[in-house]
Scaffold this active site. Structure first.
Site, PDB file in Angstrom:
ATOM      1  N   LYS A 129      46.673   4.426  34.894  1.00 22.86           N
ATOM      2  CA  LYS A 129      47.537   3.783  35.880  1.00 22.86           C
ATOM      3  C   LYS A 129      48.998   4.105  35.566  1.00 22.86           C
ATOM      4  CE  LYS A 129      44.353   1.334  38.142  1.00 22.86           C
ATOM      5  NZ  LYS A 129      44.093   1.441  39.600  1.00 22.86           N
ATOM      6  N   LYS A 233      35.924   3.968  48.071  1.00 22.66           N
ATOM      7  CA  LYS A 233      35.366   2.801  47.405  1.00 22.66           C
ATOM      8  C   LYS A 233      34.256   2.245  48.300  1.00 22.66           C
ATOM      9  CE  LYS A 233      39.357   1.444  44.650  1.00 22.66           C
ATOM     10  NZ  LYS A 233      39.857   2.809  44.474  1.00 22.66           N
TER      11      LYS A 233
END
Length: 307
Positions: A129, A233
């Site tokens: 991240k 997703k």
């Protein structure tokens, strides 16, 4: 028409440590297990794992939906579900008896120091991240990490929409010098045209994520000309069958990824990935949790209290 007896149970699972993204810190994953039993006594499990800040329905909406659903349902009832995470949970329960495929996984790093343990476990793709600290600090940290990593590792960066155009240029220029597989969703959804232009300007790939959280958004970005990577997703994208049809029809470049669901929800995503993608799947997240990681679905179900 096949009829199913429907039951559900809610769960909460705490992250070993808060997951920090540009959106903030996430400490608890909440969701719902779906259990369907057909008239022959065969049982299938599905999972509803909404992600409201990503564009799906909320956990409160999913619980209310399940509470008002009939205890006897059929495939027509399932196909009329209006909520995308619920669509995924119910339809995947009808298909959960299929064998689990073998795939390459991408592991999400909790920090730059824990890659060695994951490497020893067999991971060769890592995700980190960014857009959490200053860009100068993150680039310096990443450069130090890249100097340590073996040559057989691929690295992905995920900004969660946290960069402006200037910072995206800066990251892409940095990535051109290293083996970075892609930068995931560097900018806001409404900056699609800028990301499209940047994707054509640099060799380092840009992958859309938040921009394509639903099948409708996926179609829209494809229609607007995106031919780069789509991070999908499945758990919040809607019916798996509809998603599969679109991906096969357009032969898009995909990475299938988690919303931090349990093994129950992960199974359907992995089945889709095995059929539709050649890239490492973004489901290497079991090390973020201590519970509900078992592949024994009946045991997972029995571990939860009745609603």
């Amino acid at each position: 028409m096949v009829k199913f007896r429907f039951e559900f149970r809610t769960y909460q699972r705490r992250f070993r440590q808060p997951l920090k993204t540009h959106h903030g810190a996430w400490t608890v994953r909440e969701g719902i297990f779906v259990r369907l039993e057909d008239e022959a006594g065969r049982v299938g499990f599905g999972e509803i794992a909404p992600l409201a800040w990503f564009g799906s329905e909320s956990i409160e909406e999913t619980i209310a939906f399940c509470q008002t659903a009939p205890t006897s349902i059929d495939s027509d009832w399932i196909q009329n579900i209006p909520l995308p995470a619920c669509q995924f949970g119910f339809e995947s329960a009808t298909r959960s008896l299929l064998p689990l495929p073998r795939l390459n996984y991408s592991a999400l790093l909790s920090d730059v120091q824990n890659w060695t343990e994951l490497y020893q476990q067999g991971y060769r793709t890592f995700k980190l991240k960014i857009a959490i600290a200053s860009i100068e600090t993150e680039i310096a940290t990443l450069e130090s990490l890249l100097n340590q990593l073996p040559k057989d590792i691929a690295l992905r960066l995920d900004a969660n929409m946290g960069l402006n155009e200037s910072e995206t240029h800066q990251w892409l220029e940095f990535c051109e010098r290293y083996n970075i597989e892609f930068i995931e969703q560097p900018m806001q959804i409404n900056q699609f045209e800028t990301m499209l232009k940047l994707s054509q300007q640099y060799q380092t790939s840009i992958a859309l994520d938040e921009s394509v959280s639903s099948l409708a958004q996926l179609r829209d970005c494809f229609d607007q000309g995106w031919r780069g990577i789509f991070v999908i997703k499945p758990a919040i994208a809607g019916f798996p069958s509809h998603l599969k049809q679109f991906c096969q029809q357009h032969q898009i470049d995909t990475v299938f990824s988690t919303v931090f669901e349990t093994a129950i929800g992960r199974r359907m995503g992995l089945q889709l990935a095995a059929e539709l993608s050649s890239r490492a799947v973004g489901y290497g997240t079991a090390h973020w949790f201590e519970d509900l990681n078992s592949g024994n679905f009946e045991a997972l179900w029995n571990s939860l209290s009745i609603n």
